[in-house]
Design a protein around this motif. Structure first.
Motif: not given
Length: 93
Positions: A64-93
């Motif tokens: 990323r570059r923000q208002r300067t010629a020097a560029s920076g880097v956003t931080s990395g992160w770990k993504k996990a894709i979780v498969t659930l048993k049929k009928g189970d849900k994660i409510s995101l409300a």
């Protein structure tokens, strides 16, 4: 580590919504030091669901570059894709 330290948040994106509808999979942002077993146990404890499978990947930070010629880097992160048993849900409300 405690479950709240391992699982940071559940990502809500167009692709994630499609995965949750079709394959009962949810995308979770996890601590980079956590392994699949720890992520599985944390999701089961926090959301009271049965986890069948966990896929993980490390996402690199973007340049990323923000208002300067020097560029920076956003931080990395770990993504996990979780498969659930049929009928189970994660409510995101």
């Amino acid at each position: 580590m405690k479950p709240f330290d391992i699982v940071k948040t559940v990502r809500v994106t167009e692709k994630g919504t499609k995965l949750s509808d079709e394959l009962n999979q949810y995308t979770v942002v996890a601590d980079p030091r956590a392994n699949k077993v720890q992520i599985r146990n944390a999701v089961q404890e926090l959301f009271k669901v049965k986890v069948i499978k966990v896929n993980t990947l490390n996402v690199r930070g973007k340049f990323r570059r923000q208002r300067t010629a020097a560029s920076g880097v956003t931080s990395g992160w770990k993504k996990a894709i979780v498969t659930l048993k049929k009928g189970d849900k994660i409510s995101l409300a």
